[in-house]
Design a protein around this motif. Structure first.
Motif, PDB file in Angstrom:
ATOM      1  N   LEU A  10       0.837  -1.202   0.000  1.00 29.32           N
ATOM      2  CA  LEU A  10       0.000   0.000   0.000  1.00 29.32           C
ATOM      3  C   LEU A  10       0.872   1.252   0.000  1.00 29.32           C
ATOM      4  O   LEU A  10       0.581   2.215  -0.711  1.00 29.32           O
ATOM      5  N   ALA A  11       1.961   1.256   0.765  1.00 27.46           N
ATOM      6  CA  ALA A  11       2.862   2.408   0.807  1.00 27.46           C
ATOM      7  C   ALA A  11       3.570   2.608  -0.526  1.00 27.46           C
ATOM      8  O   ALA A  11       3.853   3.745  -0.925  1.00 27.46           O
ATOM      9  N   ALA A  12       3.856   1.514  -1.230  1.00 28.31           N
ATOM     10  CA  ALA A  12       4.579   1.618  -2.499  1.00 28.31           C
ATOM     11  C   ALA A  12       3.715   2.206  -3.614  1.00 28.31           C
ATOM     12  O   ALA A  12       4.249   2.787  -4.563  1.00 28.31           O
ATOM     13  N   VAL A  13       2.399   2.078  -3.514  1.00 28.82           N
ATOM     14  CA  VAL A  13       1.521   2.551  -4.597  1.00 28.82           C
ATOM     15  C   VAL A  13       1.626   4.055  -4.830  1.00 28.82           C
ATOM     16  O   VAL A  13       1.829   4.478  -5.976  1.00 28.82           O
ATOM     17  N   PRO A  14       1.518   4.918  -3.811  1.00 27.01           N
ATOM     18  CA  PRO A  14       1.662   6.349  -4.129  1.00 27.01           C
ATOM     19  C   PRO A  14       3.078   6.697  -4.585  1.00 27.01           C
ATOM     20  O   PRO A  14       3.253   7.612  -5.394  1.00 27.01           O
ATOM     21  N   LEU A  15       4.072   5.963  -4.097  1.00 23.48           N
ATOM     22  CA  LEU A  15       5.444   6.205  -4.552  1.00 23.48           C
ATOM     23  C   LEU A  15       5.595   5.812  -6.016  1.00 23.48           C
ATOM     24  O   LEU A  15       6.312   6.472  -6.765  1.00 23.48           O
ATOM     25  N   LEU A  16       4.902   4.762  -6.413  1.00 25.43           N
ATOM     26  CA  LEU A  16       4.868   4.379  -7.821  1.00 25.43           C
ATOM     27  C   LEU A  16       4.230   5.497  -8.644  1.00 25.43           C
ATOM     28  O   LEU A  16       4.746   5.876  -9.705  1.00 25.43           O
ATOM     29  N   GLY A  17       3.129   6.043  -8.162  1.00 24.32           N
ATOM     30  CA  GLY A  17       2.474   7.150  -8.866  1.00 24.32           C
ATOM     31  C   GLY A  17       3.371   8.367  -8.998  1.00 24.32           C
ATOM     32  O   GLY A  17       3.435   8.991 -10.068  1.00 24.32           O
ATOM     33  N   ILE A  18       4.092   8.698  -7.943  1.00 21.34           N
ATOM     34  CA  ILE A  18       5.013   9.839  -7.983  1.00 21.34           C
ATOM     35  C   ILE A  18       6.125   9.580  -8.989  1.00 21.34           C
ATOM     36  O   ILE A  18       6.504  10.461  -9.765  1.00 21.34           O
ATOM     37  N   SER A  19       6.639   8.345  -9.009  1.00 18.88           N
ATOM     38  CA  SER A  19       7.711   7.992  -9.947  1.00 18.88           C
ATOM     39  C   SER A  19       7.233   8.032 -11.392  1.00 18.88           C
ATOM     40  O   SER A  19       7.938   8.535 -12.275  1.00 18.88           O
ATOM     41  N   VAL A  20       6.045   7.495 -11.634  1.00 24.00           N
ATOM     42  CA  VAL A  20       5.495   7.516 -12.996  1.00 24.00           C
ATOM     43  C   VAL A  20       5.256   8.959 -13.437  1.00 24.00           C
ATOM     44  O   VAL A  20       5.539   9.320 -14.587  1.00 24.00           O
ATOM     45  N   ALA A  21       4.766   9.795 -12.530  1.00 28.29           N
ATOM     46  CA  ALA A  21       4.583  11.211 -12.865  1.00 28.29           C
ATOM     47  C   ALA A  21       5.927  11.845 -13.235  1.00 28.29           C
ATOM     48  O   ALA A  21       6.006  12.635 -14.181  1.00 28.29           O
ATOM     49  N   GLY A  22       6.984  11.485 -12.503  1.00 29.74           N
ATOM     50  CA  GLY A  22       8.315  11.987 -12.830  1.00 29.74           C
ATOM     51  C   GLY A  22       8.754  11.578 -14.229  1.00 29.74           C
ATOM     52  O   GLY A  22       9.349  12.373 -14.962  1.00 29.74           O
ATOM     53  N   VAL A  23       8.452  10.335 -14.608  1.00 29.46           N
ATOM     54  CA  VAL A  23       8.784   9.870 -15.958  1.00 29.46           C
ATOM     55  C   VAL A  23       7.986  10.660 -16.989  1.00 29.46           C
ATOM     56  O   VAL A  23       8.539  11.148 -17.985  1.00 29.46           O
ATOM     57  N   VAL A  24       6.694  10.809 -16.759  1.00 27.17           N
ATOM     58  CA  VAL A  24       5.827  11.509 -17.710  1.00 27.17           C
ATOM     59  C   VAL A  24       6.266  12.959 -17.890  1.00 27.17           C
ATOM     60  O   VAL A  24       6.378  13.444 -19.023  1.00 27.17           O
ATOM     61  N   PHE A  25       6.539  13.641 -16.780  1.00 27.71           N
ATOM     62  CA  PHE A  25       6.877  15.057 -16.870  1.00 27.71           C
ATOM     63  C   PHE A  25       8.286  15.303 -17.388  1.00 27.71           C
ATOM     64  O   PHE A  25       8.601  16.399 -17.835  1.00 27.71           O
ATOM     65  N   ARG A  26       9.158  14.296 -17.342  1.00 26.17           N
ATOM     66  CA  ARG A  26      10.526  14.455 -17.835  1.00 26.17           C
ATOM     67  C   ARG A  26      10.760  13.693 -19.136  1.00 26.17           C
ATOM     68  O   ARG A  26      11.877  13.641 -19.632  1.00 26.17           O
ATOM     69  N   PHE A  27       9.717  13.117 -19.707  1.00 27.02           N
ATOM     70  CA  PHE A  27       9.855  12.260 -20.876  1.00 27.02           C
ATOM     71  C   PHE A  27      10.520  12.974 -22.047  1.00 27.02           C
ATOM     72  O   PHE A  27      11.344  12.395 -22.752  1.00 27.02           O
ATOM     73  N   GLU A  28      10.159  14.210 -22.277  1.00 24.69           N
ATOM     74  CA  GLU A  28      10.706  14.965 -23.406  1.00 24.69           C
ATOM     75  C   GLU A  28      12.205  15.211 -23.270  1.00 24.69           C
ATOM     76  O   GLU A  28      12.877  15.499 -24.250  1.00 24.69           O
ATOM     77  N   GLU A  29      12.743  15.076 -22.050  1.00 30.17           N
ATOM     78  CA  GLU A  29      14.170  15.292 -21.820  1.00 30.17           C
ATOM     79  C   GLU A  29      15.010  14.114 -22.305  1.00 30.17           C
ATOM     80  O   GLU A  29      16.225  14.221 -22.391  1.00 30.17           O
ATOM     81  N   GLY A  30      14.362  12.984 -22.570  1.00 30.44           N
ATOM     82  CA  GLY A  30      15.078  11.794 -22.993  1.00 30.44           C
ATOM     83  C   GLY A  30      15.344  10.865 -21.821  1.00 30.44           C
ATOM     84  O   GLY A  30      15.208  11.237 -20.660  1.00 30.44           O
ATOM     85  N   LEU A  31      15.736   9.655 -22.151  1.00 36.31           N
ATOM     86  CA  LEU A  31      15.940   8.637 -21.119  1.00 36.31           C
ATOM     87  C   LEU A  31      17.143   8.927 -20.242  1.00 36.31           C
ATOM     88  O   LEU A  31      17.064   8.878 -19.023  1.00 36.31           O
ATOM     89  N   PHE A  32      18.268   9.241 -20.849  1.00 40.23           N
ATOM     90  CA  PHE A  32      19.498   9.361 -20.080  1.00 40.23           C
ATOM     91  C   PHE A  32      19.801  10.794 -19.697  1.00 40.23           C
ATOM     92  O   PHE A  32      19.315  11.738 -20.318  1.00 40.23           O
ATOM     93  N   LEU A  33      20.622  10.950 -18.677  1.00 43.28           N
ATOM     94  CA  LEU A  33      20.981  12.257 -18.158  1.00 43.28           C
ATOM     95  C   LEU A  33      21.722  13.058 -19.223  1.00 43.28           C
ATOM     96  O   LEU A  33      22.737  12.636 -19.753  1.00 43.28           O
ATOM     97  N   THR A  34      21.156  14.201 -19.522  1.00 44.91           N
ATOM     98  CA  THR A  34      21.749  15.117 -20.488  1.00 44.91           C
ATOM     99  C   THR A  34      21.769  16.499 -19.857  1.00 44.91           C
ATOM    100  O   THR A  34      21.434  16.665 -18.686  1.00 44.91           O
TER     101      THR A  34
END
Length: 184
Positions: free
Chosen positions: A99-123
């Motif tokens: 149950l605790a991992a679910v909102p953390l999963l949501g936060i992580s997925v949001a991070g992926v979605v909002f940073r998607f245009e930046e590309g996969l790797f650190l640039t």
């Protein structure tokens, strides 16, 4: 026609709920995963809340949220920081882990979605590889359960990690929809 199943085909996976084996390796692996993921989210939440280590804190995170179109970004920044801290602590001690991992999963997925245009790797502009790794790790904890070395050990939801994961993910989906509806 009936088939004879080998006894090994009916046993739970090592380290999973109900495993009676003596090999502690999988349980230690899940403990390590819980400690690292929980610790990272506690650090992220305290950084967002208090702004330590030269980071912009709640105000800076609220500005980022406002840039993504969220309303009431200050309130949402505070809620996100508190959720990261509390859920991270629950992961570390192994209580209500899935149950605790679910909102953390949501936060992580949001991070992926909002940073998607930046590309996969650190640039120079960023990258979402770290957020993707956190999403995968939290998803693994949702589906696997916390392992034997957890306060959840022996509780009814611990014994059926897949069923619990489905229920908790559905609840997380509903909460995510509500947050998006109210704050975006």
């Amino acid at each position: 026609m009936t088939t004879n199943m080998d006894a090994s085909e009916t046993r739970p996976l090592p380290g999973s709920a109900g495993h009676e084996g003596t090999d502690p390796g999988p349980a230690i692996g899940l403990l390590l995963l819980r400690l690292v993921v929980g610790g990272l989210f506690i650090a992220s939440g305290t950084e967002k809340f208090f702004g330590w280590a030269g980071t912009p804190g709640r105000e800076g995170f609220a500005d980022s949220l406002a840039g993504f179109g969220f309303t009431q970004p200050g309130l949402l920044a505070t809620i996100t920081a508190v959720v990261e801290i509390v859920a991270g602590l629950l992961l570390i001690i192994g209580l209500l882990s899935a149950l605790a991992a679910v909102p953390l999963l949501g936060i992580s997925v949001a991070g992926v979605v909002f940073r998607f245009e930046e590309g996969l790797f650190l640039t120079d502009t960023g990258g979402f590889a770290f957020e993707l790794l956190l999403a995968a790790a939290t998803a693994a904890l949702v589906f696997s359960g916390p392992g034997r070395f957890a306060l959840d050990n022996g509780r009814p939801y611990f014994k059926f990690p897949l069923r619990s994961a489905i229920v908790f993910l559905a609840l997380g989906g509903i909460i995510t929809a509500v947050v998006l509806f109210l704050f975006r």
